[in-house]
Design an enzyme around this catalytic site. Structure first.
Site, mmCIF file in Angstrom:
data_model
loop_
_atom_site.group_PDB
_atom_site.id
_atom_site.type_symbol
_atom_site.label_atom_id
_atom_site.label_comp_id
_atom_site.label_asym_id
_atom_site.label_seq_id
_atom_site.Cartn_x
_atom_site.Cartn_y
_atom_site.Cartn_z
ATOM 1 N N ARG A 172 0.847 -1.211 0.000
ATOM 2 C CA ARG A 172 0.000 0.000 0.000
ATOM 3 C C ARG A 172 0.880 1.258 0.000
ATOM 4 N NH1 ARG A 172 -2.606 -3.596 -0.395
ATOM 5 N NH2 ARG A 172 -2.600 -2.706 -2.449
ATOM 6 N N ASP A 193 -3.588 7.156 3.777
ATOM 7 C CA ASP A 193 -2.685 7.812 2.825
ATOM 8 C C ASP A 193 -2.313 9.201 3.334
ATOM 9 O OD1 ASP A 193 -4.481 9.907 1.800
ATOM 10 O OD2 ASP A 193 -5.576 8.334 0.751
ATOM 11 N N HIS A 231 -7.370 6.195 11.507
ATOM 12 C CA HIS A 231 -6.975 4.791 11.342
ATOM 13 C C HIS A 231 -5.478 4.608 11.106
ATOM 14 C CE1 HIS A 231 -11.401 3.716 10.178
ATOM 15 N NE2 HIS A 231 -11.233 3.876 11.476
ATOM 16 N N GLY A 285 -16.912 10.637 0.655
ATOM 17 C CA GLY A 285 -16.402 9.345 0.216
ATOM 18 C C GLY A 285 -16.150 8.321 1.300
HETATM 19 P P1 OAD Z 1 -15.302 2.234 1.759
HETATM 20 O O1 OAD Z 1 -14.576 1.497 0.686
HETATM 21 O O2 OAD Z 1 -16.072 1.466 2.746
HETATM 22 O O3 OAD Z 1 -16.297 3.302 1.109
HETATM 23 C C1 OAD Z 1 -15.863 4.140 0.085
HETATM 24 C C2 OAD Z 1 -16.961 5.111 -0.244
HETATM 25 O O4 OAD Z 1 -16.440 6.006 -1.228
HETATM 26 C C3 OAD Z 1 -18.231 4.478 -0.831
HETATM 27 O O5 OAD Z 1 -19.374 5.024 -0.196
HETATM 28 C C4 OAD Z 1 -18.179 4.880 -2.308
HETATM 29 O O6 OAD Z 1 -19.469 5.079 -2.873
HETATM 30 C C5 OAD Z 1 -17.413 6.180 -2.236
HETATM 31 N N1 OAD Z 1 -16.690 6.542 -3.487
HETATM 32 C C6 OAD Z 1 -16.204 5.744 -4.456
HETATM 33 N N2 OAD Z 1 -15.625 6.493 -5.410
HETATM 34 C C7 OAD Z 1 -15.738 7.780 -5.037
HETATM 35 C C8 OAD Z 1 -15.330 9.034 -5.593
HETATM 36 N N3 OAD Z 1 -14.669 9.118 -6.753
HETATM 37 N N4 OAD Z 1 -15.625 10.155 -4.906
HETATM 38 C C9 OAD Z 1 -16.303 10.114 -3.720
HETATM 39 N N5 OAD Z 1 -16.705 8.966 -3.166
HETATM 40 C C10 OAD Z 1 -16.428 7.817 -3.800
HETATM 41 O O7 OAD Z 1 -14.192 3.175 2.472
HETATM 42 P P2 OAD Z 1 -14.249 3.866 3.902
HETATM 43 O O8 OAD Z 1 -15.639 4.260 4.268
HETATM 44 O O9 OAD Z 1 -13.200 4.913 3.912
HETATM 45 O O10 OAD Z 1 -10.139 0.951 7.836
HETATM 46 O O11 OAD Z 1 -13.794 2.672 4.827
HETATM 47 C C11 OAD Z 1 -13.679 2.859 6.192
HETATM 48 C C12 OAD Z 1 -12.571 1.996 6.743
HETATM 49 O O12 OAD Z 1 -12.768 0.643 6.349
HETATM 50 C C13 OAD Z 1 -11.195 2.310 6.212
HETATM 51 O O13 OAD Z 1 -10.584 3.398 6.878
HETATM 52 C C14 OAD Z 1 -10.434 1.045 6.431
HETATM 53 C C15 OAD Z 1 -11.483 0.071 5.987
HETATM 54 O O14 OAD Z 1 -11.417 -1.197 6.515
HETATM 55 C C16 OAD Z 1 -9.134 0.189 8.273
HETATM 56 O O15 OAD Z 1 -8.480 -0.534 7.547
HETATM 57 C C17 OAD Z 1 -8.902 0.294 9.746
#
Ligand code: OAD
Length: 234
Positions: free
Chosen positions: A60, A93, A108, A174
């Protein structure tokens, strides 16, 4: 402007970095579709196979070195001219840092740091090419990724709730809002505070939130216009 700036608190997730080419977790072809999450990102997984976990985060980190902040990250920096902007990110990141944002709280952890196995407060900055293993020793300490694994507490959640409670305007960008406690942050926002949510494909739309159903770069361009107008209309 001599008036005190309003406080804009922005909670970001993987979606803000998607247009920079960093995979999200739960979208189709997201990271958790391609890697067994409990093996590479949990406390149990790390105990069972630390080498695999190091390897996952080394990859990563190396990938991150090839990416750049996008217009959404840059607009958050730009908004500092008009607002007291505080970023709270679930992302590991460093794209908010590279975009120049002044106030960033990582919930995180951070890919560009590792930390002592025997002292969670002792962190070491590493460059993108650094690859650690369970045998890596820094300043006399074995190290681990500076990442909050599943099954671990989120030490920065409490300060994040305090920041959310100070928000005059709250923005979510996002995130699928499924990982707790991060997903609960919006509940700490004071009643009546405007909340905007930018996401092209939200899993859930919390009550009272203004949804901007767009990708981060387009949604931020739209929201920045609204926010700058609000800040300069007085
Ligand atoms: P997710 O992968 O769960 O969600 C990503 C979100 O971004 C979704 O709602 C998508 O619809 C949206 N998305 C996709 N493309 C986009 C774009 N171009 N612009 C805006 N939004 C977009 O990611 P997180 O919610 O960040 O933790 O996940 C939360 C945590 O789960 C992470 O921090 C990580 C993961 O497991 C750890 O690893 C501790």
């Amino acid at each position: 402007m001599t008036d005190k700036k309003l406080k804009l608190v922005v909670s970001t997730g993987a979606g803000i970095s998607a247009e920079s080419g960093i995979s999200t977790f739960r979208d189709a072809d997201g990271l958790w579709e391609n890697y067994p999450v409990m093996e590479v990102a949990s406390a149990d997984g790390f105990r069972r196979n630390p080498a695999l976990v190091h390897q996952f985060y080394n990859a990563r980190r190396a990938d991150l070195g090839t990416k750049k902040p996008n217009a959404a990250h840059l607009l958050l920096k730009e908004l500092e001219k008009y607002y007291d902007v505080q970023v709270i990110t679930q992302n590991v990141d460093d794209l908010h840092e590279r975009a120049g944002s002044s106030n960033i709280l990582h919930l995180h952890g951070e890919l560009t740091k590792v930390r002592a196995l025997d002292d969670e407060f002792k962190t070491f900055k590493v460059d993108y090419a650094t690859a650690t293993t369970p045998d890596t020793v820094m300043d006399g300490h074995h190290v681990r990724p500076h990442i909050v694994f599943f099954q671990e507490a989120v030490p920065n959640f409490e300060p994040a709730t305090a920041l959310a409670a100070e928000a005059d305007i709250f923005v979510i960008i996002g995130t699928s809002l499924v990982v707790y406690p991060a997903a609960a942050l919006l509940h700490y926002v004071r009643k009546g505070t405007p909340i905007y949510y930018i996401d092209p494909n939200p899993s859930t739309i919390p009550e009272g939130v203004t949804l901007i159903r767009k990708k981060a770069t387009e949604g931020m361009a739209e929201l920045a216009r609204i926010l700058i107008e609000k800040a300069t209309e007085k």
